[in-house]
Motif scaffolding. Structure first.
Motif, PDB file in Angstrom:
ATOM      1  N   THR A   1      15.415  12.940 -12.341  1.00 45.96           N
ATOM      2  CA  THR A   1      15.084  13.551 -13.624  1.00 45.96           C
ATOM      3  C   THR A   1      16.350  13.955 -14.381  1.00 45.96           C
ATOM      4  O   THR A   1      17.459  13.884 -13.855  1.00 45.96           O
ATOM      5  CB  THR A   1      14.224  14.804 -13.407  1.00 45.96           C
ATOM      6  N   ASP A   2      16.134  14.427 -15.611  1.00 43.93           N
ATOM      7  CA  ASP A   2      17.263  14.924 -16.402  1.00 43.93           C
ATOM      8  C   ASP A   2      17.920  16.122 -15.727  1.00 43.93           C
ATOM      9  O   ASP A   2      19.110  16.383 -15.913  1.00 43.93           O
ATOM     10  CB  ASP A   2      16.787  15.323 -17.798  1.00 43.93           C
ATOM     11  N   GLY A   3      17.139  16.852 -14.919  1.00 40.18           N
ATOM     12  CA  GLY A   3      17.680  18.028 -14.241  1.00 40.18           C
ATOM     13  C   GLY A   3      18.224  17.738 -12.853  1.00 40.18           C
ATOM     14  O   GLY A   3      18.693  18.652 -12.174  1.00 40.18           O
ATOM     15  N   GLY A   4      18.152  16.479 -12.422  1.00 43.72           N
ATOM     16  CA  GLY A   4      18.634  16.113 -11.095  1.00 43.72           C
ATOM     17  C   GLY A   4      17.540  15.462 -10.268  1.00 43.72           C
ATOM     18  O   GLY A   4      16.457  15.155 -10.770  1.00 43.72           O
ATOM     19  N   THR A   5      17.805  15.265  -9.000  1.00 41.71           N
ATOM     20  CA  THR A   5      16.845  14.635  -8.102  1.00 41.71           C
ATOM     21  C   THR A   5      15.863  15.674  -7.570  1.00 41.71           C
ATOM     22  O   THR A   5      16.256  16.760  -7.137  1.00 41.71           O
ATOM     23  CB  THR A   5      17.564  13.956  -6.924  1.00 41.71           C
ATOM     24  N   VAL A   6      14.569  15.340  -7.603  1.00 45.15           N
ATOM     25  CA  VAL A   6      13.513  16.241  -7.167  1.00 45.15           C
ATOM     26  C   VAL A   6      12.675  15.530  -6.109  1.00 45.15           C
ATOM     27  O   VAL A   6      12.358  14.343  -6.257  1.00 45.15           O
ATOM     28  CB  VAL A   6      12.601  16.656  -8.344  1.00 45.15           C
TER      29      VAL A   6
ATOM     30  N   SER B   1      -3.147  10.987  -5.919  1.00 44.76           N
ATOM     31  CA  SER B   1      -2.748  12.230  -5.281  1.00 44.76           C
ATOM     32  C   SER B   1      -2.796  13.338  -6.328  1.00 44.76           C
ATOM     33  O   SER B   1      -3.383  13.171  -7.409  1.00 44.76           O
ATOM     34  CB  SER B   1      -1.348  12.105  -4.677  1.00 44.76           C
ATOM     35  N   HIS B   2      -2.181  14.445  -5.999  1.00 40.05           N
ATOM     36  CA  HIS B   2      -2.054  15.554  -6.933  1.00 40.05           C
ATOM     37  C   HIS B   2      -0.771  16.295  -6.593  1.00 40.05           C
ATOM     38  O   HIS B   2      -0.252  16.174  -5.491  1.00 40.05           O
ATOM     39  CB  HIS B   2      -3.242  16.510  -6.820  1.00 40.05           C
ATOM     40  N   VAL B   3      -0.275  17.024  -7.544  1.00 43.11           N
ATOM     41  CA  VAL B   3       0.849  17.924  -7.298  1.00 43.11           C
ATOM     42  C   VAL B   3       0.449  19.304  -7.815  1.00 43.11           C
ATOM     43  O   VAL B   3      -0.395  19.432  -8.709  1.00 43.11           O
ATOM     44  CB  VAL B   3       2.150  17.465  -7.988  1.00 43.11           C
ATOM     45  N   GLY B   4       1.044  20.330  -7.228  1.00 39.15           N
ATOM     46  CA  GLY B   4       0.806  21.682  -7.714  1.00 39.15           C
ATOM     47  C   GLY B   4       1.743  21.992  -8.874  1.00 39.15           C
ATOM     48  O   GLY B   4       2.904  21.587  -8.871  1.00 39.15           O
ATOM     49  N   ARG B   5       1.216  22.656  -9.872  1.00 34.93           N
ATOM     50  CA  ARG B   5       2.095  23.070 -10.967  1.00 34.93           C
ATOM     51  C   ARG B   5       3.129  24.067 -10.430  1.00 34.93           C
ATOM     52  O   ARG B   5       2.798  24.894  -9.580  1.00 34.93           O
ATOM     53  CB  ARG B   5       1.266  23.728 -12.083  1.00 34.93           C
ATOM     54  N   PRO B   6       4.409  23.991 -10.836  1.00 31.74           N
ATOM     55  CA  PRO B   6       4.952  23.186 -11.929  1.00 31.74           C
ATOM     56  C   PRO B   6       5.625  21.891 -11.468  1.00 31.74           C
ATOM     57  O   PRO B   6       6.514  21.378 -12.148  1.00 31.74           O
ATOM     58  CB  PRO B   6       6.000  24.131 -12.535  1.00 31.74           C
ATOM     59  N   ASP B   7       5.244  21.344 -10.292  1.00 37.34           N
ATOM     60  CA  ASP B   7       5.894  20.114  -9.828  1.00 37.34           C
ATOM     61  C   ASP B   7       5.738  18.966 -10.824  1.00 37.34           C
ATOM     62  O   ASP B   7       6.599  18.083 -10.897  1.00 37.34           O
ATOM     63  CB  ASP B   7       5.323  19.698  -8.472  1.00 37.34           C
ATOM     64  N   ASP B   8       4.646  18.971 -11.597  1.00 41.69           N
ATOM     65  CA  ASP B   8       4.470  17.901 -12.586  1.00 41.69           C
ATOM     66  C   ASP B   8       5.590  17.915 -13.615  1.00 41.69           C
ATOM     67  O   ASP B   8       6.093  16.857 -14.024  1.00 41.69           O
ATOM     68  CB  ASP B   8       3.110  18.035 -13.275  1.00 41.69           C
ATOM     69  N   GLU B   9       6.024  19.121 -14.010  1.00 36.47           N
ATOM     70  CA  GLU B   9       7.123  19.230 -14.975  1.00 36.47           C
ATOM     71  C   GLU B   9       8.472  18.990 -14.306  1.00 36.47           C
ATOM     72  O   GLU B   9       9.365  18.353 -14.886  1.00 36.47           O
ATOM     73  CB  GLU B   9       7.102  20.606 -15.639  1.00 36.47           C
ATOM     74  N   LEU B  10       8.637  19.487 -13.081  1.00 34.53           N
ATOM     75  CA  LEU B  10       9.909  19.286 -12.381  1.00 34.53           C
ATOM     76  C   LEU B  10      10.175  17.806 -12.146  1.00 34.53           C
ATOM     77  O   LEU B  10      11.318  17.347 -12.236  1.00 34.53           O
ATOM     78  CB  LEU B  10       9.892  20.033 -11.036  1.00 34.53           C
TER      79      LEU B  10
END
Length: 216
Positions: free
Chosen positions: A31-36, A56-65
């Motif tokens: 990502t723009d903020g680095g590797t997640v 699958s699903h992710v918990g917020r805020p992982d979608d934004e991260l």
């Protein structure tokens, strides 16, 4: 992954089986903020024989991260893996290794609607609960479950390409393969029957002889 042509598989059914049997996945995004990286269970969808799609699903805020939906992600599926001791080789072969079955899946996630996300969450629970003697369902309290689901974001990944490796001693002589399988079946320290089964799948008749011939 390292380029090792004799361990590569391009067989889609094999990759589907790997996903189905090993649903705990690692999602990696640059990502723009680095590797997640995050870890979530995945379910294989019914698709054409030559297509792979997972939900699958992710918990917020992982979608934004992860900036999901904005770029390609890597999903790592790790199957059975384990240490292979040179004690299981002839004396002149003294370098150990690590056998594994691994798939790297690539694609840009599709963000699911709230309704479809809840459907996927329900299927996820039902899938794993089906093995329990008294399965639990989100239908027990659907209203409460829908409230909890709002803290998650559903995703679908149509896999555009993958890199899968079955590193299972294909570079060893048949008699060595048989010794390795025997050891994985019973060794008290590094035994791993599931890894032995993966070797049997790859080596076929050669591996089948392991149960019939005594170790030398």
């Amino acid at each position: 992954m390292r380029h090792t042509p004799h361990f590569i598989t391009e067989d889609v059914p094999t990759v589907k089986r790997l996903i189905r049997e090993n649903p705990w996945a690692t999602i990696v995004s640059h990502t723009d903020g680095g590797t997640v990286a995050s870890h979530y269970p995945v379910i294989l969808e019914d698709t054409a024989d030559d297509e792979i799609s997972i939900v699958s699903h992710v918990g917020r805020p992982d979608d934004e991260l992860h900036e999901l939906g904005r770029h390609e992600v890597l999903v790592i599926i790790q199957g059975p893996h384990g240490y292979i001791s040179p004690n299981w080789y002839p004396p002149e072969q003294f370098v150990p290794t690590w056998n594994h079955v691994t798939a790297h899946l690539y694609g840009t996630p599709e963000i699911l609607s709230e309704a479809e996300n809840f459907r996927v969450l329900s299927e996820l629970v039902d899938h794993f609960e089906s093995l329990m003697p008294t399965p639990v369902s989100l239908e027990i309290d659907e209203q409460a479950a829908r409230g909890i689901a709002k803290g998650t974001v559903g995703i679908r990944l149509h896999v555009t390409h993958f890199d899968a490796r079955l590193k299972l001693s294909q570079n060893k002589a048949p008699e060595v393969v048989r010794h390795i399988i025997d050891a994985l079946d019973i060794d008290p320290v590094y035994g791993h029957p599931a890894l032995a089964d993966e070797m049997r799948r790859v080596h076929g008749d050669t591996a089948g002889q392991a149960a019939q011939e005594p170790a030398e």
